[in-house]
Design an enzyme around this catalytic site. Structure first.
Site, mmCIF file in Angstrom:
data_model
loop_
_atom_site.group_PDB
_atom_site.id
_atom_site.type_symbol
_atom_site.label_atom_id
_atom_site.label_comp_id
_atom_site.label_asym_id
_atom_site.label_seq_id
_atom_site.Cartn_x
_atom_site.Cartn_y
_atom_site.Cartn_z
ATOM 1 N N ARG A 53 0.821 -1.209 0.000
ATOM 2 C CA ARG A 53 0.000 0.000 0.000
ATOM 3 C C ARG A 53 0.862 1.268 0.000
ATOM 4 N NH1 ARG A 53 -4.875 -1.977 4.098
ATOM 5 N NH2 ARG A 53 -6.138 -2.951 2.470
ATOM 6 N N LYS A 221 -16.410 -16.438 6.173
ATOM 7 C CA LYS A 221 -17.854 -16.446 6.389
ATOM 8 C C LYS A 221 -18.660 -16.121 5.138
ATOM 9 C CE LYS A 221 -17.472 -14.999 11.241
ATOM 10 N NZ LYS A 221 -17.875 -13.974 12.241
ATOM 11 N N GLY A 379 -7.016 -6.996 0.728
ATOM 12 C CA GLY A 379 -7.132 -7.665 2.018
ATOM 13 C C GLY A 379 -6.310 -8.931 2.132
ATOM 14 N N GLY A 403 -12.243 -4.332 1.614
ATOM 15 C CA GLY A 403 -13.628 -4.009 1.929
ATOM 16 C C GLY A 403 -14.250 -3.101 0.899
#
Length: 422
Positions: A53, A221, A379, A403
């Site tokens: 980043r 999830k 991520g 995200g």
């Protein structure tokens, strides 16, 4: 490689701000330009362990400085919960930025305090100042518009007269935070090259992908990816499901999953996906075998088990699945091989632990070996490919915002982009 064309809108049709190139044409010499960058890097013992980043943020910062701007960089790191916490200091990331930069970089010891004010006022043309973690101030993330606005005013004050704002932090555009949303309402606002590239790539992928369009979805999830899967059914040709979320799919299809990660409250949604996908022309492929383990550790006992008999074998029903198995890797690789566009979000196993890293490695290698334009959704996916030894340039695009990229793919309105609207 797919050529992307910038479209000056984002989901919802709201026009985007002027591009950075327009600010440079207007002239920045002698002006303070507040840049919201993404320096939210992983640290270990105060050392940056993945500077992806930082490297991604550098081009816009250097472009402005070399054009004579007095650049003030704001960024967040971690979640210090609105108070000064040394473990979340921006200093290590700023130090890495200074090492990589070809322009002078200074670092303030505070955020909008005396040191930041003095150093911002003393900046010369072509110099860069990085101020402390914006999340050290609770007003940055406040739900109260007035509190955020007050903090935004203090950030804007660092720019003096004739300041400008550039948002180059794609990883933060899905947050309605002061440095992302409110500052853009107070200064002439421009779209940074990094955010522009992200929007270009994701818009092209979502709206006009070269086909076959294959999506790899992993991570822990199903609930984290509900809206993404909803929006991709009918758009993607194939969705490959791995990772912890795969065991909810297996359970929904009638298989026992032992102690594997399971969200029983998502079974109804999964069954809906499995029914709707073929009706809308999307194929969903789930694991046919898994790496079955009796412990979440590198020295665990493991066994390759077929999905239809996870509780059988020597490890029994008390074990859990922690990676996709070799047959599944082959099936996934074959689908990836035939793709022209690939979007990947979420590792398909616990890649941080050696016995459970091979599935994620196989997916990454298949993508590298394919002729497709590939988008790695930031991520954990970005960390996985780098930690497994792959190079950024082996992929078409590695998103700097996990995200944010997911919410864009979901079709959500992103506050940081909305604030940049013309």
């Amino acid at each position: 490689m797919m050529e992307t064309v910038y479209k000056p809108t984002y989901p919802g049709g709201i026009p985007m701000a002027k591009a950075l190139s327009e600010l440079l044409e207007e002239g920045v010499a002698g002006r303070h330009v507040l840049v919201r960058s993404d320096l939210n890097v992983p640290l270990k013992d105060g050392v940056v362990t993945d500077d992806g980043r930082v490297r991604a943020s550098l081009p816009v910062i250097e472009k402005l400085a070399k054009a004579g701007a007095r650049v003030i960089v704001t960024a967040h790191l971690g979640r210090p919960k609105g108070k000064v916490d040394p473990q979340y200091s921006i200093a290590p990331a700023a130090a890495r930025l200074a090492e990589l930069a070809s322009v002078p970089v200074k670092v303030a010891t505070d955020l909008v305090g005396e040191d930041a004010k003095a150093k911002a006022a003393a900046l010369a043309d072509g110099e860069v100042l990085v101020v402390e973690n914006v999340r050290y101030d609770a007003r940055e993330t406040s739900k109260d518009d007035a509190e955020r606005g007050e903090f935004a005013d203090e950030l804007v004050a660092l720019t003096g007269e004739n300041g400008a704002y550039v948002n180059d932090a794609f990883g933060a555009v899905h947050r309605k935070h002061a440095s992302v949303y409110d500052v853009a309402k107070r200064l002439p606002a421009y779209l940074g090259d990094l955010v522009k590239k992200e929007v270009d790539v994701l818009a092209k992928t979502l709206n006009d992908p070269e086909r076959p369009f294959v999506v790899v979805m992993g991570g822990a999830k199903v609930s984290d990816k509900l809206a993404v899967i909803d929006n991709l059914i009918g758009k993607a040709d194939t969705i490959l499901i791995g990772g912890g979320m795969g065991y909810t799919f297996a359970y929904a299809q009638g298989y026992e999953v032992g102690q594997s990660l399971l969200e029983k409250d998502q079974v109804e949604n999964v069954l809906r996906y499995l029914k709707e996908a073929p009706e809308k022309g999307t194929e969903i492929i789930t694991a046919v075998d898994v790496v079955w383990s009796d412990a979440f550790s590198a020295d665990a006992n493991t066994e390759i088990r077929p999905i239809e008999d996870l509780t059988g074998g020597k490890l029994g029903a008390e074990a859990e699945g922690l990676d996709i198995g070799p047959k599944t890797r082959e099936i996934f690789a074959e689908k990836i091989k035939g793709a022209k566009t690939i979007f990947w979000n979420g590792p398909v196993g616990v890649f941080e632990i050696a016995p459970f890293a091979e599935g994620t490695r196989a997916v990454a290698q298949a993508i590298v070996d394919s002729d497709a334009f590939s988008i790695i959704g930031g991520g954990d996916s970005a960390s996985a490919v780098r930690n497994l030894g792959f190079k950024d340039e082996q992929f078409g695009h590695i998103s700097t915002g996990g995200g944010a990229s997911l919410e864009y793919i979901e079709g959500k309105t992103l506050p940081g982009l909305e604030a940049l609207g013309a």
